[in-house]
Design an enzyme around this catalytic site. Structure first.
Site, PDB file in Angstrom:
ATOM      1  N   ASP A  68       0.812  -1.217   0.000  1.00 59.24           N
ATOM      2  CA  ASP A  68       0.000   0.000   0.000  1.00 59.24           C
ATOM      3  C   ASP A  68       0.848   1.272   0.000  1.00 59.24           C
ATOM      4  O   ASP A  68       2.065   1.218   0.202  1.00 59.24           O
ATOM      5  CB  ASP A  68      -0.966  -0.006   1.202  1.00 59.24           C
ATOM      6  N   ASN A 137      -7.190  -3.645  14.222  1.00 59.13           N
ATOM      7  CA  ASN A 137      -8.570  -4.010  13.874  1.00 59.13           C
ATOM      8  C   ASN A 137      -8.628  -5.192  12.904  1.00 59.13           C
ATOM      9  O   ASN A 137      -9.681  -5.482  12.345  1.00 59.13           O
ATOM     10  CB  ASN A 137      -9.303  -2.803  13.264  1.00 59.13           C
ATOM     11  N   HIS A 139      -7.011  -5.404  10.045  1.00 60.88           N
ATOM     12  CA  HIS A 139      -6.804  -5.103   8.621  1.00 60.88           C
ATOM     13  C   HIS A 139      -5.497  -5.707   8.133  1.00 60.88           C
ATOM     14  O   HIS A 139      -4.568  -5.927   8.908  1.00 60.88           O
ATOM     15  CB  HIS A 139      -6.917  -3.600   8.328  1.00 60.88           C
ATOM     16  N   GLU A 144      -9.533  -2.278   5.208  1.00 64.74           N
ATOM     17  CA  GLU A 144     -10.189  -2.058   6.492  1.00 64.74           C
ATOM     18  C   GLU A 144     -11.429  -2.948   6.617  1.00 64.74           C
ATOM     19  O   GLU A 144     -11.892  -3.518   5.621  1.00 64.74           O
ATOM     20  CB  GLU A 144     -10.592  -0.578   6.612  1.00 64.74           C
TER      21      GLU A 144
HETATM   22  C1  GLP Z   1      -0.295  -0.041   8.635  1.00 63.61           C
HETATM   23  C2  GLP Z   1       0.018  -0.841   7.367  1.00 63.61           C
HETATM   24  C3  GLP Z   1      -0.249  -2.309   7.599  1.00 63.61           C
HETATM   25  C4  GLP Z   1       0.411  -2.767   8.906  1.00 63.61           C
HETATM   26  C5  GLP Z   1      -0.143  -1.972  10.066  1.00 63.61           C
HETATM   27  C6  GLP Z   1       0.380  -2.421  11.417  1.00 63.61           C
HETATM   28  O1  GLP Z   1      -1.641   0.154   8.813  1.00 63.61           O
HETATM   29  N1  GLP Z   1      -0.747  -0.422   6.230  1.00 63.61           N
HETATM   30  O2  GLP Z   1       0.267  -3.046   6.489  1.00 63.61           O
HETATM   31  O3  GLP Z   1       0.199  -4.131   9.090  1.00 63.61           O
HETATM   32  O4  GLP Z   1       0.226  -0.629   9.829  1.00 63.61           O
HETATM   33  O5  GLP Z   1       1.518  -1.715  11.782  1.00 63.61           O
HETATM   34  P1  GLP Z   1       2.452  -2.151  12.966  1.00 63.61           P
HETATM   35  O6  GLP Z   1       3.158  -3.370  12.496  1.00 63.61           O
HETATM   36  O7  GLP Z   1       3.401  -0.999  13.146  1.00 63.61           O
HETATM   37  O8  GLP Z   1       1.607  -2.413  14.149  1.00 63.61           O
END
Ligand code: GLP
Length: 253
Positions: A68, A137, A139, A144
């Site tokens: 993304d 959440n 995702h 989402e």
């Molecule tokens: C963002 C990214 C996700 C990732 C999430 C969790 O939202 N788009 O791909 O999994 O962060 O981040 P973290 O690993 O820092 O908790």
């Protein structure tokens, strides 16, 4: 889905990197990596650098596709996913920058940019191994709750929870972009292997939903129950809400 429980984020990185390395060894120099931002995969990238160096794995022809990128956000900003992937993946693994791709969040026609990204993935032969984390959440990528299981790369709105979670990377929540381009759940389901890393109590609900279901668009990662080769590498805190670990836990740990 197999679940591997580890003690620390560093161990998660070593175990996850070994899963990724198995694919790299099998596929060879033309391997197509799926890469992700967030803190969860960082120890994996570090451990992968060690494996690549010590085994002298050839990644010169490897390509990578990110899950993304923010929409309408400068790609040279240090919090852009373009910059994040360059810093955490492309440079440490010495990948050819021309072979590292992200969805175009600055395109005038975002739907067309999403379709072009899907085309590029197809032309590369599909993603061999997708490294990823999950949001609190549930995702995956920026899919989402409510995302279609058939979705492909497209513009999406970020959930309030996600913007709050990501506010730590910005001076204030107002600076967190409201939209992103994200590979879809359908795109992720097409990858050949998934390695998902999650650590800490904040991921316990997401992990329980992903592993034990029910499969629902309200926990987008639960679609991984339909994936033929998905491994979750998690610590005890992230595993703390699993009820049936005796059934999913990998025997190696
Ligand atoms: C963002 C990214 C996700 C990732 C999430 C969790 O939202 N788009 O791909 O999994 O962060 O981040 P973290 O690993 O820092 O908790």
């Amino acid at each position: 889905m197999q679940v591997i429980i580890v003690d620390t984020p560093e161990e998660a990185g070593r175990v996850a990197a070994e899963e990724v390395a198995k694919v790299i060894r099998r596929v060879g120099p033309g391997v197509v990596l799926g890469v992700a931002t967030g803190s969860s995969p960082l120890t994996t990238y570090e451990a992968l650098v060690d494996i690549v160096r010590s085994e002298q794995l050839d990644l010169s022809q490897a390509s990578a596709f990110a899950l993304d990128e923010y929409v309408n956000f400068p790609v040279d900003h240090e919090q852009s996913y373009t910059e994040t992937i360059r810093r955490t993946v492309t440079e440490p693994l010495a990948l050819d920058p021309a072979r590292v791709h992200l969805p175009d969040g600055l395109a005038d026609d975002l739907a067309a940019a999403g379709a072009a990204y899907e085309q590029a993935i197809r032309e590369a032969g599909g993603i061999d191994v997708q490294i990823m984390g999950t949001g609190s959440n549930g995702h995956i990528g920026f899919n989402e709750p409510g995302s279609s299981f058939a979705s492909r790369t497209r513009p999406v709105k970020l959930a309030a929870q996600t913007r709050e979670d990501n506010a730590r990377f910005f001076d204030s929540i107002d600076e967190v972009p409201e939209q992103a381009m994200s590979q879809g759940l359908g795109t992720i389901l097409d990858t050949r292997t998934v390695v998902l890393i999650a650590t800490g109590e904040g991921k316990a609900d997401a992990v329980a939903g992903i592993v034990e279901g029910p499969v629902t668009a309200m926990v987008p990662g639960s679609i991984l129950q339909f994936h033929p080769d998905a491994t979750l590498v998690i610590d005890a805190e992230a595993a703390s809400k699993l009820q049936h670990l005796e059934l999913t836990r990998d025997l190696r740990k």
